[in-house]
Design a protein around this motif. Structure first.
Motif, PDB file in Angstrom:
ATOM      1  N   PRO A 160      51.204 -19.843  -7.153  1.00  0.00           N
ATOM      2  CA  PRO A 160      50.159 -21.316  -7.409  1.00  0.00           C
ATOM      3  C   PRO A 160      50.554 -22.725  -5.940  1.00  0.00           C
ATOM      4  N   ALA A 164      47.880 -23.758  -3.320  1.00  0.00           N
ATOM      5  CA  ALA A 164      47.409 -24.980  -3.259  1.00  0.00           C
ATOM      6  C   ALA A 164      47.606 -25.471  -1.726  1.00  0.00           C
ATOM      7  N   ALA A 167      45.728 -23.844   0.723  1.00  0.00           N
ATOM      8  CA  ALA A 167      44.068 -24.587   0.994  1.00  0.00           C
ATOM      9  C   ALA A 167      43.813 -26.538   1.243  1.00  0.00           C
ATOM     10  N   ALA A 181      44.665 -30.570  -3.604  1.00  0.00           N
ATOM     11  CA  ALA A 181      44.856 -30.120  -4.386  1.00  0.00           C
ATOM     12  C   ALA A 181      44.441 -30.763  -6.098  1.00  0.00           C
ATOM     13  N   ALA A 184      46.339 -27.656 -10.302  1.00  0.00           N
ATOM     14  CA  ALA A 184      46.909 -26.219 -10.292  1.00  0.00           C
ATOM     15  C   ALA A 184      45.524 -25.010  -9.832  1.00  0.00           C
ATOM     16  N   PRO A 185      46.313 -24.214  -8.994  1.00  0.00           N
ATOM     17  CA  PRO A 185      44.913 -23.226  -8.187  1.00  0.00           C
ATOM     18  C   PRO A 185      44.439 -22.518  -9.881  1.00  0.00           C
ATOM     19  N   ARG A 186      43.407 -22.225  -9.971  1.00  0.00           N
ATOM     20  CA  ARG A 186      43.379 -21.283 -11.537  1.00  0.00           C
ATOM     21  C   ARG A 186      43.349 -19.966 -10.933  1.00  0.00           C
ATOM     22  N   TYR A 200      44.191 -16.349  -5.777  1.00  0.00           N
ATOM     23  CA  TYR A 200      43.465 -17.745  -6.758  1.00  0.00           C
ATOM     24  C   TYR A 200      42.744 -18.469  -6.359  1.00  0.00           C
ATOM     25  N   ASP A 201      41.744 -19.553  -7.298  1.00  0.00           N
ATOM     26  CA  ASP A 201      40.628 -20.347  -6.630  1.00  0.00           C
ATOM     27  C   ASP A 201      41.595 -22.079  -6.433  1.00  0.00           C
ATOM     28  N   THR A 202      41.301 -22.795  -5.667  1.00  0.00           N
ATOM     29  CA  THR A 202      41.593 -24.367  -5.309  1.00  0.00           C
ATOM     30  C   THR A 202      41.314 -24.915  -5.309  1.00  0.00           C
ATOM     31  N   VAL A 204      40.210 -28.777  -4.124  1.00  0.00           N
ATOM     32  CA  VAL A 204      40.992 -29.967  -2.712  1.00  0.00           C
ATOM     33  C   VAL A 204      39.565 -30.925  -2.273  1.00  0.00           C
ATOM     34  N   HIS A 217      36.641 -25.294  -2.909  1.00  0.00           N
ATOM     35  CA  HIS A 217      36.931 -24.022  -3.179  1.00  0.00           C
ATOM     36  C   HIS A 217      37.882 -23.046  -2.413  1.00  0.00           C
TER      37      HIS A 217
END
Length: 562
Positions: A160, A164, A167, A181, A184-186, A200-202, A204, A217
């Motif tokens: 993760p 991040a 991103a 970020a 934490a990224p999901r 991962y969806d981060t 910012v 995203h």
């Protein structure tokens, strides 16, 4: 998921009976699904033998006006049935449905919108709509993606922290300030690209280069670290305040004075940020319930315009389309004015369920005109329904939907100081020469928007790719060629030189709204929008109607063909 958008623009016995009825209804739906063997992409066919109104509309296909309790009950029914529905749809054992929204037609047809999870992870691009007839049989299912949702493993190879960092680096490349970020990224399943991928969806945060809050995203492949997609959660637009003369406002008594709180519209309130860029803002108060002076140097003036625009938009959706509030639940949003300093923009943010307005260049022209307010609130409607991703062609459709209903609200308002037109931001001198921000009859007149569809249109900024749908809506409403509407001259060409006959704006609005709320999904592109609006026209007016043919002709006029 945060989204922001701006303009560039009973007794126990009775309760038990209701629960039993709900369970029976759920069983009926599931049985119907099994009986019909529904597959991805099936259309919701027009209801046969339905009565029509005097204007030719199939009355049963129009949206029903749902009270908040009635809507809530439909959502509970869908939630009760979701596991059986998933099984009937043939979803895998690791897949689950999450109820998002429900729309009911006047004849009892129900359109239930679901999001999806896989092994507990959100599936981005996994949304679908189940269309159920008044008898409980399924007419069809509309899916954002047809692919089977499955990945080899849900164990990521990329950390993760690594996702991040990448991103944040991407956001900084876009000149975002204070990019960090937001948590934490999901871990997600990214399905919108067609082939499901563990990702991962981060998100910012920080500030975009024009002062707009940042909610970028970045979708990263969890196996390779490669960027798969990105979209901005803050949906943007630009404008300055155009005052609407003396107007009525919904206010509330508070002690010896009043506040800008509209009890008739879900408790919608308007607050003062006083130059701040965060927080809910302070309540506006007034002793005699007479607000503003019509001049920008009075802080109440911007609040008057924002509060008025929100009321007009609420009334339009309720009176024309039967939608009770942005989310359809009867709850009001709120408006924040005086954001930052010299901020020439306005935006909608899902995370606060609010509209926010800057004061414009040198803090002298607040961005609180009717069409700006309607544009921003419509981003909220889109988020609560189709959830069109704010990038590529779906992003253009998202922006165009806000422009389309901004024009519709403006026409519906019948305000002599700001009459309706097919110009976007015509009262906000954003260009410094009195020209509007966007033109719906010929979008390219703004110097950047696309008149017609082409292979690369999805690569444009969403405010420019929106031109295709804006042009379609104008052609569908008014037709092609030179004409004058409400004192404004237009001259709309077509991609193939064909002549398009308009069906009238009132019908065009209803077709677009039905398509948005029942057939669009998060990944809808222009060709899918064509099919969705044809389905909507068939539902409302019949497959042999002039309105159906008009939709077909208008899409051909912007080069969107089968």
């Amino acid at each position: 998921m945060s989204k922001t958008s701006n303009l560039p623009v009973s007794p126990a016995r009775s309760r038990g009976k209701r629960r039993a009825a709900s369970a029976a209804g759920a069983a009926m739906v599931v049985a119907a699904l099994l009986a019909t063997g529904v597959t991805a992409g099936q259309a919701g066919a027009a209801t046969t033998g339905a009565a029509t109104t005097g204007g030719g509309t199939t009355a049963g296909a129009r949206p029903a006006v749902l009270t908040a309790p009635a809507r809530a009950q439909l959502l509970r029914d869908a939630d009760t049935a979701k596991a059986a529905t998933a099984k009937a749809l043939g979803l895998g054992a690791k897949e689950k449905l999450v109820v998002k929204d429900v729309v009911k037609d006047a004849d009892g047809t129900v359109h239930t919108r679901y999001e999806r999870t896989y092994d507990g992870l959100p599936v981005l691009g996994g949304d679908l709509v189940v269309h159920t007839s008044p008898r409980g049989t399924v007419k069809g299912v509309t899916k954002a993606v047809k692919a089977t949702i499955a990945v080899p493993s849900t164990t990521a190879e990329v950390t993760p922290a690594s996702a991040a960092r990448a991103a944040v680096k991407r956001a900084r490349a876009d000149d975002a300030r204070h990019a960090t970020a937001d948590g934490a990224p999901r871990k997600v399943i990214w399905a919108a690209g067609g082939k499901p991928v563990l990702a991962y969806d981060t998100v910012v945060g920080g500030v975009q280069k024009d002062g707009t809050p940042n909610r970028l995203h970045v979708i990263t492949d969890a196996a390779t670290g490669e960027k798969l997609y990105e979209y901005q959660g803050i949906e943007t637009g630009s404008g300055t305040s155009q005052y609407s003369g003396t107007v009525e406002l919904g206010t509330a008594k508070d002690g010896s004075g009043y506040t800008l709180t509209d009890a008739d519209r879900g408790g919608h309130r308007t607050t003062d940020l006083k130059g701040a860029e965060s927080g809910e803002g302070a309540a506006f108060t007034d002793d005699d319930d007479t607000w503003g002076t019509g001049k920008a140097d009075d802080p109440q003036t911007a609040a008057v315009d924002a509060h008025y625009g929100a009321a007009l938009t609420w009334d339009y959706y309720k009176n024309v389309h039967g939608r009770d509030g942005i989310a359809g639940d009867g709850k009001g949003a709120y408006s924040r004015v005086h954001y930052g300093h010299g901020y020439v923009n306005a935006f909608w943010d899902d995370s606060c369920f609010c509209m926010t307005y800057g004061d414009g260049q040198d803090d002298k022209a607040p961005l609180t005109s009717i069409d700006v307010a309607a544009h921003e609130m419509t981003h909220g409607v889109t988020s609560a329904t189709a959830g069109l991703e704010y990038s590529g062609e779906s992003g253009g459709l998202n922006e165009a939907t806000s422009d389309i209903f901004a024009a519709a609200v403006e026409f519906n308002a019948k305000n002599a100081s700001d009459p309706g037109d097919y110009l976007v931001g015509e009262k906000i001198d954003i260009n410094g020469d009195g020209t509007p921000l966007r033109y719906m009859d010929k979008p390219s007149k703004d110097g950047g928007s696309a008149d017609n569809w082409s292979d690369g249109v999805g690569d444009l900024d969403v405010h420019y790719s929106s031109g295709v749908a804006n042009h379609f809506f104008y052609l569908l409403s008014e037709g092609s060629g030179a004409k004058e509407v409400g004192g404004v001259k237009y001259d709309s060409p077509t991609a193939d030189g064909s002549k398009v006959e308009g069906i009238g704006r009132d019908k065009a609005e209803k077709i677009w709204f039905k398509a948005l709320t029942t057939y669009f999904t998060s990944t809808t592109d222009y060709h899918a929008a064509r099919e969705a609006t044809l389905k909507a026209a068939s539902d409302l007016y019949g497959a042999d109607s002039a309105e159906y043919k008009g939709v077909n002709s208008a899409w051909a006029g912007v080069n969107v063909t089968p």
